[in-house]
Design a protein around this motif. Structure first.
Motif, PDB file in Angstrom:
ATOM      1  N   ALA A   1     128.771  12.709  58.587  1.00  0.00           N
ATOM      2  CA  ALA A   1     128.526  14.053  59.459  1.00  0.00           C
ATOM      3  C   ALA A   1     126.901  14.336  59.003  1.00  0.00           C
ATOM      4  O   ALA A   1     126.120  14.539  60.008  1.00  0.00           O
ATOM      5  CB  ALA A   1     129.415  15.214  59.392  1.00  0.00           C
ATOM      6  N   ALA A   2     126.605  14.559  57.754  1.00  0.00           N
ATOM      7  CA  ALA A   2     125.217  14.772  57.332  1.00  0.00           C
ATOM      8  C   ALA A   2     124.327  13.580  58.031  1.00  0.00           C
ATOM      9  O   ALA A   2     123.078  14.244  58.278  1.00  0.00           O
ATOM     10  CB  ALA A   2     125.194  15.054  55.873  1.00  0.00           C
ATOM     11  N   LEU A   3     124.753  12.429  57.828  1.00  0.00           N
ATOM     12  CA  LEU A   3     123.827  11.495  58.315  1.00  0.00           C
ATOM     13  C   LEU A   3     123.661  11.450  59.604  1.00  0.00           C
ATOM     14  O   LEU A   3     122.551  11.318  60.311  1.00  0.00           O
ATOM     15  CB  LEU A   3     124.434  10.101  57.909  1.00  0.00           C
ATOM     16  CG  LEU A   3     124.612   9.578  56.591  1.00  0.00           C
ATOM     17  CD1 LEU A   3     125.170   8.012  56.218  1.00  0.00           C
ATOM     18  CD2 LEU A   3     123.262   9.378  55.865  1.00  0.00           C
ATOM     19  N   MET A   4     124.616  11.559  60.490  1.00  0.00           N
ATOM     20  CA  MET A   4     124.341  11.865  61.915  1.00  0.00           C
ATOM     21  C   MET A   4     123.851  12.732  62.184  1.00  0.00           C
ATOM     22  O   MET A   4     123.112  12.783  63.251  1.00  0.00           O
ATOM     23  CB  MET A   4     125.973  11.926  62.705  1.00  0.00           C
ATOM     24  CG  MET A   4     126.913  10.504  62.488  1.00  0.00           C
ATOM     25  SD  MET A   4     128.239  10.764  63.529  1.00  0.00           S
ATOM     26  CE  MET A   4     129.225  11.669  62.414  1.00  0.00           C
ATOM     27  N   ASN A   5     124.124  13.884  61.687  1.00  0.00           N
ATOM     28  CA  ASN A   5     123.380  15.370  61.794  1.00  0.00           C
ATOM     29  C   ASN A   5     121.533  14.959  61.602  1.00  0.00           C
ATOM     30  O   ASN A   5     120.649  15.485  62.615  1.00  0.00           O
ATOM     31  CB  ASN A   5     123.583  16.414  61.267  1.00  0.00           C
ATOM     32  CG  ASN A   5     122.839  17.772  61.553  1.00  0.00           C
ATOM     33  OD1 ASN A   5     122.902  18.024  62.694  1.00  0.00           O
ATOM     34  ND2 ASN A   5     122.272  18.356  60.765  1.00  0.00           N
ATOM     35  N   ASP A   6     121.358  14.345  60.699  1.00  0.00           N
ATOM     36  CA  ASP A   6     119.810  14.011  60.155  1.00  0.00           C
ATOM     37  C   ASP A   6     119.431  13.053  61.222  1.00  0.00           C
ATOM     38  O   ASP A   6     118.110  13.461  61.668  1.00  0.00           O
ATOM     39  CB  ASP A   6     119.942  13.396  58.716  1.00  0.00           C
ATOM     40  CG  ASP A   6     118.380  13.229  58.338  1.00  0.00           C
ATOM     41  OD1 ASP A   6     117.851  14.341  58.659  1.00  0.00           O
ATOM     42  OD2 ASP A   6     118.134  12.072  57.796  1.00  0.00           O
ATOM     43  N   ALA A   7     120.037  12.053  61.568  1.00  0.00           N
ATOM     44  CA  ALA A   7     119.457  11.116  62.498  1.00  0.00           C
ATOM     45  C   ALA A   7     119.251  11.739  63.855  1.00  0.00           C
ATOM     46  O   ALA A   7     118.366  11.574  64.638  1.00  0.00           O
ATOM     47  CB  ALA A   7     120.434   9.923  62.774  1.00  0.00           C
ATOM     48  N   TRP A   8     120.392  12.544  64.268  1.00  0.00           N
ATOM     49  CA  TRP A   8     120.025  13.319  65.623  1.00  0.00           C
ATOM     50  C   TRP A   8     118.862  14.152  65.670  1.00  0.00           C
ATOM     51  O   TRP A   8     118.191  14.554  66.710  1.00  0.00           O
ATOM     52  CB  TRP A   8     121.500  13.977  65.846  1.00  0.00           C
ATOM     53  CG  TRP A   8     121.578  14.562  67.097  1.00  0.00           C
ATOM     54  CD1 TRP A   8     121.131  14.040  68.543  1.00  0.00           C
ATOM     55  CD2 TRP A   8     122.123  15.983  67.675  1.00  0.00           C
ATOM     56  NE1 TRP A   8     121.409  14.955  69.464  1.00  0.00           N
ATOM     57  CE2 TRP A   8     121.974  16.149  69.039  1.00  0.00           C
ATOM     58  CE3 TRP A   8     122.462  16.990  66.743  1.00  0.00           C
ATOM     59  CZ2 TRP A   8     122.280  17.302  69.454  1.00  0.00           C
ATOM     60  CZ3 TRP A   8     122.717  18.284  67.484  1.00  0.00           C
ATOM     61  CH2 TRP A   8     122.598  18.323  68.979  1.00  0.00           C
TER      62      TRP A   8
ATOM     63  N   ALA B   1     119.745  10.602  72.766  1.00  0.00           N
ATOM     64  CA  ALA B   1     120.208   9.866  71.463  1.00  0.00           C
ATOM     65  C   ALA B   1     121.652  10.127  71.602  1.00  0.00           C
ATOM     66  O   ALA B   1     122.526   8.945  71.045  1.00  0.00           O
ATOM     67  CB  ALA B   1     119.834  10.639  70.138  1.00  0.00           C
ATOM     68  N   LEU B   2     122.258  11.231  71.844  1.00  0.00           N
ATOM     69  CA  LEU B   2     123.892  11.441  71.931  1.00  0.00           C
ATOM     70  C   LEU B   2     124.316  10.220  73.023  1.00  0.00           C
ATOM     71  O   LEU B   2     125.338   9.796  72.798  1.00  0.00           O
ATOM     72  CB  LEU B   2     124.313  12.715  72.455  1.00  0.00           C
ATOM     73  CG  LEU B   2     124.046  13.819  71.398  1.00  0.00           C
ATOM     74  CD1 LEU B   2     124.234  14.926  71.638  1.00  0.00           C
ATOM     75  CD2 LEU B   2     125.221  13.494  70.129  1.00  0.00           C
ATOM     76  N   VAL B   3     123.695  10.363  74.202  1.00  0.00           N
ATOM     77  CA  VAL B   3     124.376   9.396  75.028  1.00  0.00           C
ATOM     78  C   VAL B   3     124.247   7.927  74.753  1.00  0.00           C
ATOM     79  O   VAL B   3     125.301   7.317  74.822  1.00  0.00           O
ATOM     80  CB  VAL B   3     123.271   9.710  76.450  1.00  0.00           C
ATOM     81  CG1 VAL B   3     123.736   8.561  77.580  1.00  0.00           C
ATOM     82  CG2 VAL B   3     123.580  11.013  77.301  1.00  0.00           C
TER      83      VAL B   3
ATOM     84  N   GLN C   1     116.446  14.324  64.144  1.00  0.00           N
ATOM     85  CA  GLN C   1     114.946  13.627  64.194  1.00  0.00           C
ATOM     86  C   GLN C   1     114.680  12.992  65.466  1.00  0.00           C
ATOM     87  O   GLN C   1     113.422  12.526  65.670  1.00  0.00           O
ATOM     88  CB  GLN C   1     114.733  12.512  62.975  1.00  0.00           C
ATOM     89  CG  GLN C   1     114.806  13.099  61.677  1.00  0.00           C
ATOM     90  CD  GLN C   1     115.023  11.993  60.643  1.00  0.00           C
ATOM     91  OE1 GLN C   1     114.384  10.894  60.614  1.00  0.00           O
ATOM     92  NE2 GLN C   1     115.673  12.189  59.376  1.00  0.00           N
ATOM     93  N   SER C   2     115.498  12.919  66.546  1.00  0.00           N
ATOM     94  CA  SER C   2     115.145  12.489  67.688  1.00  0.00           C
ATOM     95  C   SER C   2     114.450  13.425  68.536  1.00  0.00           C
ATOM     96  O   SER C   2     114.379  14.495  68.623  1.00  0.00           O
ATOM     97  CB  SER C   2     116.445  12.092  68.653  1.00  0.00           C
ATOM     98  OG  SER C   2     116.330  11.982  69.904  1.00  0.00           O
ATOM     99  N   ASP C   3     113.425  12.696  69.492  1.00  0.00           N
ATOM    100  CA  ASP C   3     112.491  13.555  70.297  1.00  0.00           C
ATOM    101  C   ASP C   3     113.329  13.856  71.413  1.00  0.00           C
ATOM    102  O   ASP C   3     112.850  14.738  72.205  1.00  0.00           O
ATOM    103  CB  ASP C   3     111.165  12.747  70.570  1.00  0.00           C
ATOM    104  CG  ASP C   3     111.402  11.668  71.136  1.00  0.00           C
ATOM    105  OD1 ASP C   3     112.471  11.176  71.282  1.00  0.00           O
ATOM    106  OD2 ASP C   3     110.219  11.153  71.702  1.00  0.00           O
TER     107      ASP C   3
END
Length: 141
Positions: A74-81, A90-92, A83-85
């Motif tokens: 979850a922390a990895l996904m949250n970090d990647a998300w 990104a979610l789609v 950082q998205s502009d």
């Protein structure tokens, strides 16, 4: 987390108890040639990063996971998300990569997070929000 750190943490998470360097070493040696000092260094690095806590036992330490593998994912996904502009895009894209089983797991997780009150209303029209400052989509809805 690097590949070797992940291999070590996989064992710590799987065993779900305090472990010694020797235990992790012996399990890893079934897959690869690795030195005791390497495993000791990796566990020390994981301790420095806050992924494991340790407690002295004689001249050695026992290491235990601070959080679970799901919390790490979850922390990895949250970090990647974060950082998205364009988080929505990104979610789609992420949802588009999911299998049917993963999408069902996501729906189940959303139900759990929303709690029983919202789950009881499923299938019925949701009440209108009374907050005039609520977020709307591009069509003003």
């Amino acid at each position: 987390m690097g590949e070797l750190e992940d291999a070590v943490m996989t064992r710590v998470w799987k065993w779900n108890r305090p472990v010694t360097v020797r235990e992790v070493l012996e399990d890893l040696q079934q897959e690869r040639s690795i030195a005791y000092t390497t495993v000791m260094t990796v566990l020390d690095n994981l301790h420095q990063k806050g992924w494991v806590r340790r407690e002295a036992e004689g001249r050695a330490y026992r290491y235990e996971a601070v959080s679970t593998r799901p919390a790490y994912a979850a922390a990895l996904m949250n970090d990647a998300w974060s950082q998205s502009d364009n988080p929505a895009a990104a979610l789609v894209a992420f949802f588009g990569m999911m299998s049917d089983e993963q999408r069902q797991a996501l729906r189940d997780a959303v139900r759990i997070v929303q709690g029983p009150e919202r789950s009881d209303r499923e299938g019925r029209e949701a009440p209108q929000e009374e907050n005039p400052g609520s977020v709307t989509d591009a069509g003003g809805r």
